[in-house]
Motif scaffolding. Structure first.
Motif, mmCIF file in Angstrom:
data_model
loop_
_atom_site.group_PDB
_atom_site.id
_atom_site.type_symbol
_atom_site.label_atom_id
_atom_site.label_comp_id
_atom_site.label_asym_id
_atom_site.label_seq_id
_atom_site.Cartn_x
_atom_site.Cartn_y
_atom_site.Cartn_z
ATOM 1 N N HIS A 84 -26.542 -36.867 -60.079
ATOM 2 C CA HIS A 84 -25.548 -36.341 -61.021
ATOM 3 C C HIS A 84 -24.223 -36.123 -60.292
ATOM 4 N N TRP A 85 -23.115 -36.166 -61.037
ATOM 5 C CA TRP A 85 -21.821 -35.990 -60.403
ATOM 6 C C TRP A 85 -21.644 -34.590 -59.789
ATOM 7 N N LEU A 86 -22.394 -33.594 -60.293
ATOM 8 C CA LEU A 86 -22.312 -32.259 -59.712
ATOM 9 C C LEU A 86 -22.810 -32.233 -58.266
ATOM 10 N N ALA A 87 -23.646 -33.201 -57.907
ATOM 11 C CA ALA A 87 -24.202 -33.229 -56.554
ATOM 12 C C ALA A 87 -23.136 -33.548 -55.518
ATOM 13 N N ALA A 88 -21.965 -34.027 -55.948
ATOM 14 C CA ALA A 88 -20.902 -34.348 -54.996
ATOM 15 C C ALA A 88 -20.306 -33.101 -54.365
ATOM 16 N N ALA A 89 -20.490 -31.932 -54.992
ATOM 17 C CA ALA A 89 -19.957 -30.691 -54.445
ATOM 18 C C ALA A 89 -20.744 -30.285 -53.212
ATOM 19 N N GLU A 90 -20.067 -29.666 -52.255
ATOM 20 C CA GLU A 90 -20.747 -29.171 -51.071
ATOM 21 C C GLU A 90 -21.689 -28.029 -51.458
ATOM 22 N N GLU A 91 -22.731 -27.880 -50.672
ATOM 23 C CA GLU A 91 -23.727 -26.857 -51.010
ATOM 24 C C GLU A 91 -23.126 -25.457 -51.008
ATOM 25 N N ALA A 92 -22.127 -25.235 -50.150
ATOM 26 C CA ALA A 92 -21.536 -23.908 -50.070
ATOM 27 C C ALA A 92 -20.544 -23.645 -51.196
ATOM 28 N N THR A 93 -20.200 -24.678 -51.969
ATOM 29 C CA THR A 93 -19.221 -24.523 -53.044
ATOM 30 C C THR A 93 -19.953 -24.317 -54.360
ATOM 31 N N PRO A 94 -19.865 -23.134 -54.962
ATOM 32 C CA PRO A 94 -20.564 -22.905 -56.228
ATOM 33 C C PRO A 94 -19.923 -23.674 -57.369
ATOM 34 N N ALA A 95 -20.751 -24.158 -58.265
ATOM 35 C CA ALA A 95 -20.227 -24.821 -59.461
ATOM 36 C C ALA A 95 -19.565 -23.776 -60.351
ATOM 37 N N ASP A 96 -18.624 -24.192 -61.154
ATOM 38 C CA ASP A 96 -17.923 -23.297 -62.060
ATOM 39 C C ASP A 96 -18.358 -23.595 -63.481
#
Length: 273
Positions: A84-96
């Motif tokens: 999923h495109w959300l997986a591109a975020a770094e693990e330390a960066t919370p989704a909004d």
């Protein structure tokens, strides 16, 4: 004290009571602790009907019937496929939450976050899944995403799914609850365990068992103070009775091994020069 053959503890999915169960076994080895796993919506009913003495549940509960002590608040995460495109975020960066506005967000019937149609981020699915486990299956089919407490994401872990924490999302709070009319000594004992009380500070059976061990410590502490006072008293007496202390010093210079009463009398009998 009410005598129970065992202590029955109901708990909801995602909650791990193992550490408290171990402490219970150490403090009350003669009282078995029976664990009862129950779905999210069934745990409170089990307590109401007397099927358990206490429960690890998710708030809110009916405060008119149950007493509850909040224990901790869980992090909320969004579960999605690994590609999923959300997986591109770094693990330390919370989704909004804003990132989910265009996503289908499942809202299972056993939702633990207290979401409603108005507060659900993203677009609702055509139908609500019956359970969180069913919603996880739909997420794996790449139909949408799911918001859950982190413990449930771990409980239903799949290799093809992952999750990220969600900033400013509703959260689930875990609490210890029990029927108000059945606050037994064993319930008090478990309250002390989850609150981290020591054996000596516990209000239940553990306190009575630990009392004999605490008494010698108090006695030892009591013996220490008189020794200090006695030592101080000797110094005070020596200052008031200067003649006695001086006599002792003379006896030491004279080489006499004993400075008893007879020696003191002999010195008093000598004529003054």
């Amino acid at each position: 004290m009410q005598v129970n053959p065992s202590f029955r503890l109901v708990y909801v999915p995602g909650v791990t009571p193992g550490k408290w169960v171990r402490v219970w076994g150490e403090r009350l080895p003669d009282v078995p602790l029976d664990l009862l796993a129950a779905p999210f919506g069934e745990a409170e009913r089990t307590l109401r009907e007397g099927g358990a003495d206490a429960g690890l549940v998710r708030l809110p509960v009916d405060k008119d019937v149950l007493s509850a002590i909040p224990l901790y608040t869980e992090t909320t995460v969004v579960v999605f496929p690994k590609d999923h495109w959300l997986a591109a975020a770094e693990e330390a960066t919370p989704a909004d939450l804003a990132d989910l506005a265009e996503e289908v967000v499942f809202h299972p019937l056993d939702d633990t976050l207290g979401l409603t149609a108005e507060t659900l981020p993203g677009r609702p699915a055509i139908a609500r899944p019956d359970t969180t486990e069913d919603a996880i299956e739909l997420v794996a089919a790449n139909v949408g995403v799911l918001l859950v407490p982190q413990s449930l994401a771990r409980l239903h872990h799949r290799r093809d799914l992952t999750y990220r924490p969600v900033a400013e999302a509703p959260q689930s709070q875990v609490a210890l609850a029990w029927p108000q009319e059945r606050t037994t000594d064993l319930v008090e004992e478990f309250i002390g365990i989850v609150r981290g009380r020591t054996v000596n500070s516990s209000r239940g059976r553990g306190a009575g068992q630990a009392a004999p061990e605490a008494q010698p410590k108090k006695a030892a502490a009591g013996r220490g103070k008189p020794q200090q006072q006695k030592a101080g008293g000797q110094r005070t007496g020596g200052q008031k009775a200067g003649g006695q202390r001086a006599g002792g010093q003379k006896g030491a210079r004279g080489g006499a091994p004993k400075a008893g009463g007879r020696g003191a009398a002999a010195r008093r009998g000598k004529p003054k020069r």
